[in-house]
Design a protein around this motif. Structure first.
Motif, PDB file in Angstrom:
ATOM      1  N   LYS A 213      31.118  43.742 -17.463  1.00 19.92           N
ATOM      2  CA  LYS A 213      30.999  42.530 -16.321  1.00 19.92           C
ATOM      3  C   LYS A 213      31.502  43.047 -14.986  1.00 19.92           C
ATOM      4  N   ARG A 214      32.748  43.653 -15.152  1.00 19.23           N
ATOM      5  CA  ARG A 214      33.417  44.113 -13.980  1.00 19.23           C
ATOM      6  C   ARG A 214      32.729  45.048 -13.091  1.00 19.23           C
ATOM      7  N   TRP A 215      32.139  46.030 -13.946  1.00 22.69           N
ATOM      8  CA  TRP A 215      31.331  46.998 -13.461  1.00 22.69           C
ATOM      9  C   TRP A 215      30.106  46.372 -12.822  1.00 22.69           C
ATOM     10  N   LEU A 216      29.257  45.733 -13.481  1.00 27.86           N
ATOM     11  CA  LEU A 216      28.094  45.159 -12.883  1.00 27.86           C
ATOM     12  C   LEU A 216      28.545  44.193 -11.551  1.00 27.86           C
ATOM     13  N   LYS A 217      29.648  43.615 -11.686  1.00 25.40           N
ATOM     14  CA  LYS A 217      29.934  42.639 -10.538  1.00 25.40           C
ATOM     15  C   LYS A 217      29.863  43.528  -9.292  1.00 25.40           C
ATOM     16  N   LYS A 218      30.377  44.865  -9.409  1.00 22.14           N
ATOM     17  CA  LYS A 218      30.539  45.574  -8.451  1.00 22.14           C
ATOM     18  C   LYS A 218      29.285  46.226  -7.878  1.00 22.14           C
ATOM     19  N   LYS A 219      28.420  46.548  -8.758  1.00 18.75           N
ATOM     20  CA  LYS A 219      27.093  47.267  -8.471  1.00 18.75           C
ATOM     21  C   LYS A 219      26.117  46.414  -8.071  1.00 18.75           C
ATOM     22  N   GLY A 220      26.011  45.219  -8.488  1.00 18.00           N
ATOM     23  CA  GLY A 220      24.842  44.270  -7.955  1.00 18.00           C
ATOM     24  C   GLY A 220      23.991  44.247  -9.173  1.00 18.00           C
ATOM     25  N   LYS A 221      22.735  43.590  -8.584  1.00 17.75           N
ATOM     26  CA  LYS A 221      21.632  43.168  -9.549  1.00 17.75           C
ATOM     27  C   LYS A 221      21.086  44.623 -10.075  1.00 17.75           C
TER      28      LYS A 221
END
Lengths: 736, 736
Positions: free
Chosen positions: B295-303
């Motif tokens: 979740k944290r990683w995806l938040k950083k990298k975007g869609k």
């Protein structure tokens, strides 16, 4: 220490849940065995006389045995355990709604219920053992939940965890579920029955616990069947326990070709639903009327009249079941049953199908197959598949009328009597009639008559009891055939809807007949026109925070209230002379009695405030735990001398300082929702303004009863007081 | 007029319930058809290349189609309807708990959910369409329950009856039940699922209504099957809709000889339960950890990262399912299947059992039968009876490890993904392994491997989802075999108990992962150490009974509160100069906005008291009815000039004068019970003494959240805050 206590609690809880299942299963097994053996012997002797053409003697034996069994049941019910009469389901419902009537779940009631239902069922009445088994399960659970008995030395430290109402109620719910599971061998049906019909407050964990209980019951019954198959059970055949396992019928047609017929079956199924709704609600109505009118008469005549009533009903039933089969014409035995070459009927003994009765060899009396059997065997006959045409139309009609009338008479006399079996008998009969009619319309491709019988039974049950999901599951578990689900659902939907158009469900009616202050789920619509204040009558009885002992005693003797507000108004701290009286909280009668019994008195009003802990230090919380039914301290157990009466009692330590409250202007319907949803016993009504009395009154269960409110506000009688099923008013911001 | 309105209401309600069932059934049918046809085409082409030995091309086609389907699903989920990702059951639970997140049930979400789950399931991921179908059912219900749309001209006077939360919630409950019923063709299972897992407040009438919905679904699906049998459904065979009708397997052994083996099966069943509990709770734990860290990683990298994640998972799955079957040894086809004389295997096409894959004629690849199939077909293979020894031990082990790992990876990526199918796949695999082991121990007399597979599936489901009765019924309805009931019950009991020892149920964990302010049924134990007052933070924001318009606007703009207390303190009647401020009641933000929009202002503070009816006479109650999700008046819709801001608004007519209240000293746990049981949005905390402020504060849902309270009172963090399952304290006189 806390985790250990929790562990002990969990162990005690699950052990008791297990015991409820185990004992209920064993009792159900025992009742079944007893009924099968007693009724079996009765039929064996009677049929022996019949085959030797001694019909008068046969009748005498038959009617005599029936009457003796029923009278024994009635004697027990009238003199030993009056609460055991009837099905017991209304009583269980009432208890789980919060009405704790003494003796409803006592040990005496349990014994009477068990023996009485053996008597009434074996005595040939049109009653079932299913309702009574629910009561038996609840009794077992309630007795276990008493938390031991000091008198009989049955005390165990861990049992203290069960000394509260919630756990007792949960246990009784499990007991009721176990009863249904045992009655029908339907574990899931039992859970859903408890959920849909019996409980008033359902909690998530309960699903899980009732499920465990019914699983235990299922295992017990299964073990019993295995044991019976080894020949330990006397006359009771396999049928004894598999109450009506339709799938196990010998002439099973195998597979479900009968169900692919599609839409052509919808119309007859809907018709069955309508018929069931009409006949079921009519049954409720007439039965209620009969009971209400005979109630007054019985009250006048006393206990003997009840016994006489039972004898009369037993005799009428015997005469009908022995006499009416003579009307039937003897029919040749079908050639396809077992012995394809020579037509052959089993002539006597316990075989349920194709009774010979008075008919010559190789013929059978179809009406005797219905009347001259235990009710369970009759149901099995009616449900049996592949037996199209076994019963003549006239025979079914005679049986329908007789069974319906007898059921109306029987449910209400002073013996344990379940309603499931009569409903299934009537329903299955007209279901089979419908099946015969459909065979004429659609030809041989129509559904089996046994399936119509099942659907008919569903329709009558739905029309009378108004349950849906639980009945559906019970019937599915009985028949072990899930492909019937859509049709059973449909028939239940129709019959319930039709029935609801006429009157209330049968158990609801019986709750009303028994004058039980039952709190329905929804408030009555006229409550919206009242405020909480409007429901308060009589002066408020309250105590000071530190109250004279004599005053407390006097109040406890002169009123029957269970809760009293505590108001601090003598409390002068000198700062402000206009100090308002403050509402402290609620004390319970039972807690006051414990304190009076312990004589924890103080000398004066001023003394207590500084040393509270010392005064009550010697009382542990366990002493205030709710004792079992009828076992707490009574007012006449308390004997004080005059000096003690002049002393004071500090009520603060036993005061519940934050009871649930409502403001006087709240709509009574809204207050009802709070009262009902949280399962309160007392609801404090507070004034809107802070001047004057700090509390206006207490609302209890009786203050929400329709009769009480309508007497208080006669102007509301004109408006129809139906339940508020309708849409809520727009201004309900408190709903999420 | 009243009875007519009630009738209209009943008609609207039942029509909508019917529509929910109908539409959900149709959508489920459509999804099934689409999945079967798309996946079917994929397998037909791939297997054609395989038979002509062009393995690389076959892999390219296979992996390419899978990736495209999954990417399409992910694109839709990420860019069009983000709420459609995942199973959707936590969202439905949250809504029915009172958390109304925007767009969770919007039309976009519905479409994305339908298309996305076709993509992800047909794309070969280890996901099911069962969870998404629950969300779909809830979406359909919620969209219908919006009460029409003014924008699209879909208005109908009768629809106003649905403009309240209770009816919407009921409809969504029906939708969730319909979803489960459609997913498993299990009408009763759907009802129980809704009851046990989804709803937070259960009302009696709801049982009846959900039952009707699921009955409609059952009829729709049945009609669909009949239609498919006539050959209208393309590649989807019978299996398309009967999701796993185990009873319908061709090599059905008939009867239940496998179940009379008695006690020797208890031990393996208990072991299965323990294994299921351990693996299930481990699944919850690992899956939760994976999601939290990604979740944290995806938040950083975007869609784009989400899409990439989906592609990677799709490729891994394709590689596994295409590559691993090469590890299996080719086995000779059994001689008994269909053609007793010559061994023959169906070699390609859609036949699920005995795939040839790369094996020569008359042999089959058992691992391909698991990997190289749709998930539904794999489950059908695993559940199939009379196929003992079809799968080698090594193949099952490889499949178990792979499926478990893939399921862990897959549940959480941005596609609609149900959890039932992965759980059943893993459980059935180790169940079959257990069955093989038992065949070694007990010899050929042991239970069929197919039944062990079913019990294994039950154990994994129980260990992960922790449902009991509903899972039991769903599995029974799937297998159409009631005699399995005791064993399924036992395995569920064991696995749930074991799983509960480790962590929470999977949907509960996901509710926590998504930070949904969910109100559990029981208060947390540390709440007993707090009073209601302790939960109040921040200054109280209140209005006077007649308030300046500008003040109201400012407050509404600067706070996000939804409810405000109204206090009358300017009210001087001259009699008593020490007049206390009086707590009038609560106003809701939404009602204030309506009133501001209508500009029902008055000139001065003193004006309103005598002519209330005139002022608000022009507003009907319908204007205050709760509008559909996200459709009410917004604060930025209101534009007032400075003159108007200086005017006054009389709040009395829209004030709820009798909100539910608790006294400040009440235990927070007790206040929680009131809040939770009655489903409140605001709970007023009143002072004990009548001096000072007439109301201390409002408690809302967020004030009962564990994190909030523990931050407020850090000293409580030491004590373990488990749920209060333990016995209640003795002093709870308010329990009946």
């Amino acid at each position: 220490k806390k985790p250990l206590e929790t562990l002990q609690y969990v162990i005690v809880k699950w052990t008791f849940v297990f015991l409820v299942g185990l004992l209920t299963g064993l009792v159900a097994f025992g009742i079944n065995m007893a009924v099968e053996n007693v009724a079996g012997l009765k039929f064996v002797y009677t049929l022996n006389f019949m085959t030797s053409q001694r019909f008068a003697l046969a009748f005498l034996v038959y009617a005599g045995v029936n009457s003796i069994l029923v009278v024994l049941a009635a004697l027990l019910c009238v003199y030993v355990g009056p609460s055991a009469a009837g099905s017991g389901i209304p009583e269980v419902k009432a208890y789980l709604n919060g009405v704790d009537t003494p003796n409803v779940f006592s040990f005496q009631t349990l014994i009477v219920k068990i023996l009485g239902s053996i008597g009434s069922v074996a005595g040939g009445l049109i009653v079932g053992k299913e309702g009574p088994l629910v009561h038996v399960g609840a009794c077992i659970a309630s007795i276990l939940g008493q938390g031991g008995s000091v008198r009989y030395g049955m005390t165990w430290k861990w049992l203290r965890y069960l000394k509260n109402d919630r756990d007792r109620r949960d246990l009784v719910t499990c007991g009721a579920a176990a009863g249904v599971a045992a009655a029908f061998r339907a574990p899931v049906g039992g859970v859903l029955f408890a959920l849909e019909e019996v409980t008033s407050w359902w909690r998530g964990p309960l699903l899980w616990r009732t499920f465990f209980t019914t699983a235990v019951v299922a295992v017990v019954l299964r073990t019993g069947i295995v044991w019976c198959k080894q020949g330990h059970c006397g006359l009771s055949g396999e049928g004894g326990l598999i109450i009506f396992d339709v799938s196990g019928n010998p002439p099973d047609s195998g597979g479900n070709p009968d169900l692919n017929s599609g839409l052509q079956d919808l119309l007859p199924v809907i018709i069955l639903g309508v018929v069931g709704g009409v006949l079921g609600s009519l049954f409720n109505q007439i039965n209620g009327t009969i009971i209400m009118s005979s109630k007054r008469w019985l009250k006048k005549k006393g206990k003997c009249a009840k016994i006489a009533q039972a004898i009369v009903v037993a005799l009428i039933t015997s005469v009908c079941s022995f006499g009416l089969p003579w009307l039937a014409t003897c029919q040749p035995c079908p050639t396809t049953i077992g012995f394809p070459d020579e037509p052959k009927c089993p002539t006597h003994g316990r075989t349920p199908n194709f009774k010979a009765f008075h008919c010559p060899a190789n013929t059978y009396n179809d009406l005797a197959g219905l009347f001259f059997n235990t009710n369970d065997d009759t149901i099995r006959n009616l449900f049996s598949k592949g037996t199209n045409g076994e019963f003549a139309f006239s025979s079914l009609l005679i049986y329908l009328v007789t069974a319906y009338s007898l059921a109306l008479l029987t449910y209400g006399i002073a013996v344990p009597s379940g309603l499931f079996v009569p409903a299934i008998l009537c329903g299955a009969t007209y279901g089979r009639i419908m099946g015969m009619a459909m065979r004429i319309v659609y030809g041989p491709g129509s559904m089996d008559e046994g399936i119509y019988a099942l659907l008919g039974a569903a329709s009558f049950l739905g029309g009378s009891m108004r349950m849906t999901v639980s009945l559906c599951i019970i019937l599915l578990e009985l028949t072990n055939n899930l492909s019937l689900l859509p049709l059973i659902m449909l028939v239940l939907l129709v019959s319930k809807t039709v029935g609801d158009g006429f009157n209330d469900a049968v158990y609801q009616l019986h709750v009303q007949i028994k004058d039980i202050p039952f709190l329905e789920e929804h408030p009555l619509s006229f409550m919206q026109q009242l405020t909480a204040r409007d429901a308060i009558t009589g002066p408020l009885v309250w105590f000071s925070g530190i109250e004279r002992v004599g005053t407390i005693l006097e109040v406890l003797r002169s009123t029957k209230h269970n809760g009293f507000p505590v108001i601090d108004n003598t409390f002068n701290n000198g700062k402000d002379e206009r100090q308002q009286p403050i509402f402290c909280g609620l004390v319970l009668r039972s807690h006051l009695l414990v304190l009076l019994k312990k004589k924890q008195f103080i000398e004066s009003r001023e003394w207590g405030h500084n040393n509270l802990p010392q005064v009550h230090g010697c009382l542990s919380s366990a002493e205030f735990a709710k004792p079992g039914s009828g076992k707490g301290v009574k007012i006449h157990d308390i004997h004080l001398d005059i000096g003690e009466e002049e002393m004071f009692l500090d009520l603060h330590p036993i005061t519940n300082t934050s009871p649930y409250t409502v403001v006087e202007t709240m709509s009574l319907a809204k207050a009802y929702i709070l009262f009902r949803q949280l399962g309160l016993r007392h609801l404090c009504v507070m004034p809107k303004s802070s001047e004057g009395q700090p509390i206006l009154g207490l609302l209890t269960r009786h203050d929400f009863m329709a009769n009480y409110l309508l007497n208080l506000h006669p102007s509301l009688k004109q408006s129809n007081h139906k339940k508020i099923h309708a849409y809520p008013s727009f201004r309900s911001p408190s709903q999420p």
